[in-house]
Design a protein around this motif. Structure first.
Motif, PDB file in Angstrom:
ATOM      1  N   ARG A  86     -11.187  15.501   6.601  1.00  0.00           N
ATOM      2  CA  ARG A  86     -11.240  13.953   5.878  1.00  0.00           C
ATOM      3  C   ARG A  86     -12.670  13.826   5.711  1.00  0.00           C
ATOM      4  N   ASP A  97     -14.287  11.862   3.921  1.00  0.00           N
ATOM      5  CA  ASP A  97     -14.973  10.489   3.560  1.00  0.00           C
ATOM      6  C   ASP A  97     -13.807   9.726   4.393  1.00  0.00           C
ATOM      7  N   GLY A  98     -14.050   8.362   4.242  1.00  0.00           N
ATOM      8  CA  GLY A  98     -13.160   7.423   4.857  1.00  0.00           C
ATOM      9  C   GLY A  98     -12.037   7.370   4.278  1.00  0.00           C
ATOM     10  N   SER A  99     -11.480   7.942   2.954  1.00  0.00           N
ATOM     11  CA  SER A  99     -10.443   7.619   2.161  1.00  0.00           C
ATOM     12  C   SER A  99      -9.559   9.027   2.209  1.00  0.00           C
ATOM     13  N   ASN A 100     -10.105   9.782   1.858  1.00  0.00           N
ATOM     14  CA  ASN A 100      -9.380  11.264   1.285  1.00  0.00           C
ATOM     15  C   ASN A 100      -8.928  12.223   2.671  1.00  0.00           C
ATOM     16  N   SER A 120       1.131   9.229   6.587  1.00  0.00           N
ATOM     17  CA  SER A 120       0.314   8.505   7.198  1.00  0.00           C
ATOM     18  C   SER A 120       1.064   7.545   8.068  1.00  0.00           C
ATOM     19  N   PRO A 163       0.935  -1.146   0.184  1.00  0.00           N
ATOM     20  CA  PRO A 163      -0.020  -0.038   0.118  1.00  0.00           C
ATOM     21  C   PRO A 163       0.676   1.249  -0.042  1.00  0.00           C
ATOM     22  N   VAL A 199      -4.858  10.326  -0.457  1.00  0.00           N
ATOM     23  CA  VAL A 199      -5.290   9.125   0.135  1.00  0.00           C
ATOM     24  C   VAL A 199      -4.118   8.427   0.942  1.00  0.00           C
ATOM     25  N   SER A 217      -4.958   2.656   3.976  1.00  0.00           N
ATOM     26  CA  SER A 217      -6.320   2.466   4.378  1.00  0.00           C
ATOM     27  C   SER A 217      -6.431   2.352   5.853  1.00  0.00           C
ATOM     28  N   ASN A 218      -5.644   1.469   6.434  1.00  0.00           N
ATOM     29  CA  ASN A 218      -5.831   1.220   7.838  1.00  0.00           C
ATOM     30  C   ASN A 218      -5.021   2.265   8.975  1.00  0.00           C
TER      31      ASN A 218
END
Lengths: 112, 116
Positions: free
Chosen positions: A69, A71-74, A94, A2, A24, A27-28
């Motif tokens: 943030r 949404d859940g990704s950006n 991140s 990732p 982005v 993800s975790n």
């Protein structure tokens, strides 16, 4: 593996315009950062973000800057009214629960 | 305030040779972490190696190793058997637990050229 991604890679804008830089994160990951590097200078911390709020910001991060943030990704960095001195490379990063940050490729912002 | 200094703006090394990049830092904290990141042209910073301050043993990752001198506040990176793909900008970075956010403080970077 990732990766952190950033868009656009290069943004040109007129002084006084608003810009939004997008990232982005992995993800975790739960902790997010923006840094900037003015040409020929150090990479400088701007802001850190956790649990939907700013956890720390530098002196550079004044009222012209905001992060979100949506949404859940950006993860976005907004500069409301750009100045010539905002021209720089902006890096998003991140991390998970450890101390190691993972960086995006950067957005080069040019303010004319 | 914590600071990180890289005194070599540019270094060159012959392919297959060894090169050492210097980094010094200043802090009054005891629980901190040091990193070397590599940034190839137009690419993101990639973690090369990480050192925990409370570990006396120097970190190593394949051809990359550090010389961590805690008392001298020095953290140099040694690249052995240099390859053309090692050409990049190398940043030394510091963070500490007391910051709460683990924000990084960076040096100004060293541009490494690898000569064929």
């Amino acid at each position: 593996e990732p990766e952190v991604t950033q868009t656009p890679s290069h943004q040109v804008t007129q002084m006084g315009q608003e810009v939004i830089l997008r990232c982005v994160p992995i993800s975790n990951h739960l902790y997010f950062y923006w840094y900037r590097q003015i040409l020929g200078q150090k990479v400088e911390f701007l802001v850190s973000f956790y649990n939907n709020e700013i956890s720390e910001k530098s002196e550079i991060f004044d009222d012209q800057f905001s992060v979100e943030r949506p949404d859940g990704s950006n993860f976005t960095l907004k500069i409301r009214s750009t100045k010539l001195e905002d021209s720089a490379m902006y890096f998003c990063a991140s991390r998970a629960s450890t101390d190691t940050q993972y960086f995006g490729p950067g957005t080069r912002l040019t303010v004319l | 305030a914590q600071t990180v200094t890289q005194s070599q703006p540019e270094m060159s090394v012959q392919e297959a040779e060894t090169v050492t990049l210097s980094c010094t830092y200043d802090t009054s904290e005891s629980d901190y972490y040091l990193f070397w990141y590599k940034q190839p042209p137009s690419r993101q910073m990639i973690l090369v190696i990480r050192q925990e301050a409370y570990k006396q043993q120097n970190a190593t990752e394949n051809r990359f190793s550090v010389n961590f001198q805690k008392a001298a506040k020095s953290f140099s990176l040694k690249i052995s058997d240099s390859q053309l793909g090692d050409a990049a900008m190398y940043f030394c970075a510091y963070t500490n637990r007391a910051s709460g956010t683990y924000k990084y403080i960076f040096g100004t970077g060293t541009r490494l050229k690898v000569l064929a």
